[in-house]
Design a protein around this motif. Sequence first.
Motif, PDB file in Angstrom:
ATOM      1  N   ILE A  91       0.854  -1.202   0.000  1.00  0.00           N
ATOM      2  CA  ILE A  91       0.000   0.000   0.000  1.00  0.00           C
ATOM      3  C   ILE A  91       0.877   1.235   0.000  1.00  0.00           C
ATOM      4  O   ILE A  91       2.075   1.161   0.307  1.00  0.00           O
ATOM      5  CB  ILE A  91      -0.937  -0.005   1.230  1.00  0.00           C
ATOM      6  CG1 ILE A  91      -0.137  -0.146   2.527  1.00  0.00           C
ATOM      7  CG2 ILE A  91      -1.963  -1.130   1.097  1.00  0.00           C
ATOM      8  CD1 ILE A  91      -0.979  -0.100   3.802  1.00  0.00           C
ATOM      9  N   GLU A 145       0.955   5.901   0.118  1.00  0.00           N
ATOM     10  CA  GLU A 145       0.354   7.230   0.223  1.00  0.00           C
ATOM     11  C   GLU A 145       1.300   8.213  -0.456  1.00  0.00           C
ATOM     12  O   GLU A 145       2.516   8.026  -0.416  1.00  0.00           O
ATOM     13  CB  GLU A 145       0.186   7.663   1.694  1.00  0.00           C
ATOM     14  CG  GLU A 145      -0.956   6.970   2.418  1.00  0.00           C
ATOM     15  CD  GLU A 145      -2.322   7.368   1.894  1.00  0.00           C
ATOM     16  OE1 GLU A 145      -2.515   8.540   1.510  1.00  0.00           O
ATOM     17  OE2 GLU A 145      -3.203   6.488   1.852  1.00  0.00           O
ATOM     18  N   HIS A 167      -3.371  11.232   5.892  1.00  0.00           N
ATOM     19  CA  HIS A 167      -2.720  10.245   5.022  1.00  0.00           C
ATOM     20  C   HIS A 167      -2.351   8.994   5.816  1.00  0.00           C
ATOM     21  O   HIS A 167      -2.529   7.869   5.343  1.00  0.00           O
ATOM     22  CB  HIS A 167      -1.464  10.841   4.376  1.00  0.00           C
ATOM     23  CG  HIS A 167      -1.747  11.707   3.188  1.00  0.00           C
ATOM     24  ND1 HIS A 167      -2.120  11.192   1.973  1.00  0.00           N
ATOM     25  CD2 HIS A 167      -1.734  13.057   3.035  1.00  0.00           C
ATOM     26  CE1 HIS A 167      -2.313  12.190   1.115  1.00  0.00           C
ATOM     27  NE2 HIS A 167      -2.087  13.337   1.732  1.00  0.00           N
ATOM     28  N   ARG A 210      -5.310   6.912   6.544  1.00  0.00           N
ATOM     29  CA  ARG A 210      -5.728   6.148   5.364  1.00  0.00           C
ATOM     30  C   ARG A 210      -4.789   4.974   5.121  1.00  0.00           C
ATOM     31  O   ARG A 210      -5.218   3.884   4.719  1.00  0.00           O
ATOM     32  CB  ARG A 210      -5.817   7.053   4.144  1.00  0.00           C
ATOM     33  CG  ARG A 210      -6.507   6.366   2.982  1.00  0.00           C
ATOM     34  CD  ARG A 210      -6.861   7.327   1.872  1.00  0.00           C
ATOM     35  NE  ARG A 210      -5.676   7.902   1.256  1.00  0.00           N
ATOM     36  CZ  ARG A 210      -5.700   8.760   0.252  1.00  0.00           C
ATOM     37  NH1 ARG A 210      -6.867   9.175  -0.234  1.00  0.00           N
ATOM     38  NH2 ARG A 210      -4.589   9.240  -0.262  1.00  0.00           N
ATOM     39  N   SER A 232      -5.912   1.184   4.722  1.00  0.00           N
ATOM     40  CA  SER A 232      -5.499   0.307   3.620  1.00  0.00           C
ATOM     41  C   SER A 232      -4.854  -0.968   4.165  1.00  0.00           C
ATOM     42  O   SER A 232      -5.092  -2.064   3.644  1.00  0.00           O
ATOM     43  CB  SER A 232      -4.501   1.030   2.710  1.00  0.00           C
ATOM     44  OG  SER A 232      -5.091   2.133   2.056  1.00  0.00           O
ATOM     45  N   LYS A 238      -5.598   1.738  -0.938  1.00  0.00           N
ATOM     46  CA  LYS A 238      -4.670   2.367  -1.890  1.00  0.00           C
ATOM     47  C   LYS A 238      -3.503   1.396  -2.059  1.00  0.00           C
ATOM     48  O   LYS A 238      -2.468   1.528  -1.420  1.00  0.00           O
ATOM     49  CB  LYS A 238      -4.220   3.720  -1.327  1.00  0.00           C
ATOM     50  CG  LYS A 238      -3.644   4.661  -2.372  1.00  0.00           C
ATOM     51  CD  LYS A 238      -3.502   6.064  -1.788  1.00  0.00           C
ATOM     52  CE  LYS A 238      -2.766   6.979  -2.724  1.00  0.00           C
ATOM     53  NZ  LYS A 238      -3.566   7.409  -3.874  1.00  0.00           N
ATOM     54  N   THR A 239      -3.698   0.407  -2.926  1.00  0.00           N
ATOM     55  CA  THR A 239      -2.660  -0.618  -3.081  1.00  0.00           C
ATOM     56  C   THR A 239      -1.660  -0.211  -4.158  1.00  0.00           C
ATOM     57  O   THR A 239      -1.902   0.705  -4.941  1.00  0.00           O
ATOM     58  CB  THR A 239      -3.244  -1.989  -3.490  1.00  0.00           C
ATOM     59  OG1 THR A 239      -3.557  -1.967  -4.886  1.00  0.00           O
ATOM     60  CG2 THR A 239      -4.474  -2.358  -2.687  1.00  0.00           C
ATOM     61  N   TYR A 254      -1.489  -0.671  -9.356  1.00  0.00           N
ATOM     62  CA  TYR A 254      -2.034   0.493 -10.070  1.00  0.00           C
ATOM     63  C   TYR A 254      -1.849   0.382 -11.579  1.00  0.00           C
ATOM     64  O   TYR A 254      -1.944   1.391 -12.285  1.00  0.00           O
ATOM     65  CB  TYR A 254      -1.337   1.763  -9.558  1.00  0.00           C
ATOM     66  CG  TYR A 254      -2.203   2.588  -8.607  1.00  0.00           C
ATOM     67  CD1 TYR A 254      -2.984   1.971  -7.639  1.00  0.00           C
ATOM     68  CD2 TYR A 254      -2.228   3.979  -8.674  1.00  0.00           C
ATOM     69  CE1 TYR A 254      -3.768   2.722  -6.771  1.00  0.00           C
ATOM     70  CE2 TYR A 254      -3.020   4.739  -7.815  1.00  0.00           C
ATOM     71  CZ  TYR A 254      -3.776   4.105  -6.857  1.00  0.00           C
ATOM     72  OH  TYR A 254      -4.550   4.852  -6.002  1.00  0.00           O
ATOM     73  N   ASN A 305      -4.790   1.835 -13.295  1.00  0.00           N
ATOM     74  CA  ASN A 305      -4.850   3.292 -13.190  1.00  0.00           C
ATOM     75  C   ASN A 305      -3.930   3.944 -14.221  1.00  0.00           C
ATOM     76  O   ASN A 305      -4.278   4.940 -14.849  1.00  0.00           O
ATOM     77  CB  ASN A 305      -4.449   3.740 -11.779  1.00  0.00           C
ATOM     78  CG  ASN A 305      -5.326   3.115 -10.704  1.00  0.00           C
ATOM     79  OD1 ASN A 305      -5.547   1.916 -10.704  1.00  0.00           O
ATOM     80  ND2 ASN A 305      -5.847   3.917  -9.804  1.00  0.00           N
ATOM     81  N   THR A 363      -5.801   8.872  -9.915  1.00  0.00           N
ATOM     82  CA  THR A 363      -4.932   9.370  -8.832  1.00  0.00           C
ATOM     83  C   THR A 363      -5.530  10.646  -8.243  1.00  0.00           C
ATOM     84  O   THR A 363      -4.787  11.521  -7.785  1.00  0.00           O
ATOM     85  CB  THR A 363      -3.499   9.652  -9.348  1.00  0.00           C
ATOM     86  OG1 THR A 363      -3.584  10.688 -10.345  1.00  0.00           O
ATOM     87  CG2 THR A 363      -2.850   8.432  -9.961  1.00  0.00           C
ATOM     88  N   LEU A 402     -11.837   5.646  -2.969  1.00  0.00           N
ATOM     89  CA  LEU A 402     -10.869   6.010  -1.950  1.00  0.00           C
ATOM     90  C   LEU A 402     -11.245   7.380  -1.402  1.00  0.00           C
ATOM     91  O   LEU A 402     -11.494   8.310  -2.181  1.00  0.00           O
ATOM     92  CB  LEU A 402      -9.509   6.105  -2.636  1.00  0.00           C
ATOM     93  CG  LEU A 402      -8.316   5.867  -1.772  1.00  0.00           C
ATOM     94  CD1 LEU A 402      -8.253   4.417  -1.325  1.00  0.00           C
ATOM     95  CD2 LEU A 402      -7.069   6.231  -2.542  1.00  0.00           C
ATOM     96  N   SER A 412      -5.999  16.392  -5.955  1.00  0.00           N
ATOM     97  CA  SER A 412      -5.069  15.377  -5.451  1.00  0.00           C
ATOM     98  C   SER A 412      -3.948  16.063  -4.670  1.00  0.00           C
ATOM     99  O   SER A 412      -3.836  17.297  -4.677  1.00  0.00           O
ATOM    100  CB  SER A 412      -4.515  14.553  -6.618  1.00  0.00           C
ATOM    101  OG  SER A 412      -4.015  15.401  -7.630  1.00  0.00           O
TER     102      SER A 412
END
Lengths: 295, 295
Positions: A48, A50, A65, A68, A72, A164-165, A168, A171, A200, A221, A260
């Motif tokens: 995960i 951040e 953060h 979170r 995660s 939030k792994t 990605y 993504n 993102t 997320l 973001s």
Amino acid sequence: MPDTVTLLIEPLAADADATAVDGTFREVDASAPALRVGELSTQRGDGIFETIGVVDGHAQEVRPHLERLRNSARICELPEPNLAQWEAAIARAVGALPATGEFALKLVLSRGVEHGPAPTAWLHVSPAADFSAPRERGIRVVTLDRGYDRGTAERAPWLLLGAKTLSYAVNMAALREAHRHGADDTIFVTSDGYVMEGPTSSVILRHGDVWSTPAPSGAILHGTTQLSLFEHLEATDRRTEYRDIPVDELRSADAAWLVSSVRLAAGITELDGAPMPYDAAETRALNEYLLSPRD
Amino acid sequence: MPDTVTLLIEPLAADADATAVDGTFREVDASAPALRVGELSTQRGDGIFETIGVVDGHAQEVRPHLERLRNSARICELPEPNLAQWEAAIARAVGALPATGEFALKLVLSRGVEHGPAPTAWLHVSPAADFSAPRERGIRVVTLDRGYDRGTAERAPWLLLGAKTLSYAVNMAALREAHRHGADDTIFVTSDGYVMEGPTSSVILRHGDVWSTPAPSGAILHGTTQLSLFEHLEATDRRTEYRDIPVDELRSADAAWLVSSVRLAAGITELDGAPMPYDAAETRALNEYLLSPRD
């Protein structure tokens, strides 16, 4: 002063004493090898992360953060992170940076080396790209189907949709797809036509004097920048709401942004090829707030 | 002789001459750091891989694995791999192994270091786990919703459903979910109820004398072991077919297996808590074939 800092971190147990932090960081050269090929982060995207914005020596919204990151970790069944240790690592890295300028600080907690005894962790901070163009002139966006309907996350928690792994690849592929359409970014929509998030970033809309964002469900997320902006809007007497947003309501918004941690607020000037109203004054105000020190 | 070999590989262009292979491999110690923290494989799960079985000094089905690597690269818009270079790397690694025993050989092609000039690549081979229990006594399996309907891959190619990417956090979470149910493995099903694949395997069924597997669409990775087994079955006059398989037909099969490159054929003894007929003789025959040298 260096403008990049990389710290390898020996993760402490969540309940370890704050004094145990000493000696758990090791600064390394980012251009030198630091990770083994057996890393599950690299073999399986199994970990995960951040990304935290650093502005003029201040790391923004560190606690949200880290909260979170903890969430995660829970979803991914990784050991609970020791937030005090991460705070100390962030402080040490930021302290080594120049006092002015914008930086992107990335935290990674990996499941570790395959068959290894423990997770691995590191932090890397480097200068942010120059985002003046998206902040000042906005971005063109296309919507892309994320393949899941609105109920998926609740029905199938093993899809890790709220975490939030490091996995990605999709993504990144969605951003390439957006570029192929001549756009700068994308907004994922559910297969049943609801607004989700950027790959993102989070989506924020304004209809009249009401600011809205998709209700954070298991599939979205919860954006730290969106949260911070909503607190700011509420503190200045603006009305905010979380709700299910059909994609047609995105198209009819009076203004819309992707927000973001490092690029901050980018106004959407074009959606799926059609022009969107762009609110230059409000965008400037949002970014002024986002560039101010926030905790 | 060593029982693990790790080679870092400087990827050649697809059209580079075979003589260019010299000097593009570097053997490293798997327990030493070899990758930078900026690796997109680790930051974004952004890369592709293959896992090849090595049995008694013979790497199985190298060409089909490399063809699939090339297909994954195409879907992910990575530079086309030079298959001759990969073949040479595999030959070199296998040549350094003991002449007997089973090994798992993993190829990784990563998008490279962020903002870096080129992809990075490596190969790692290590002893296979002891899979005699799943091969001889079978496995308990639960079905899990993959969240996508059957048409998703065609509708949304940016979801990379046909590529074997490094973004496997969901596959690993699905295995943990299976273990929580007291099962050994899982079969993903579409949200509209069709059989897909295991997180690291393909599904094969037998109804009477007809062997079937889900039609490889964009949403299912075409399994090299499944392909090899079907060729073998056809060569021995058995009837095989690719088709859409509703999950109820999995439940009513006369026998079913998960097949993969290193564990090979594991018969399903229990599905979602209900017993499945287990065909010990056929399973033994399948694994005898899969353990024989195959190209």
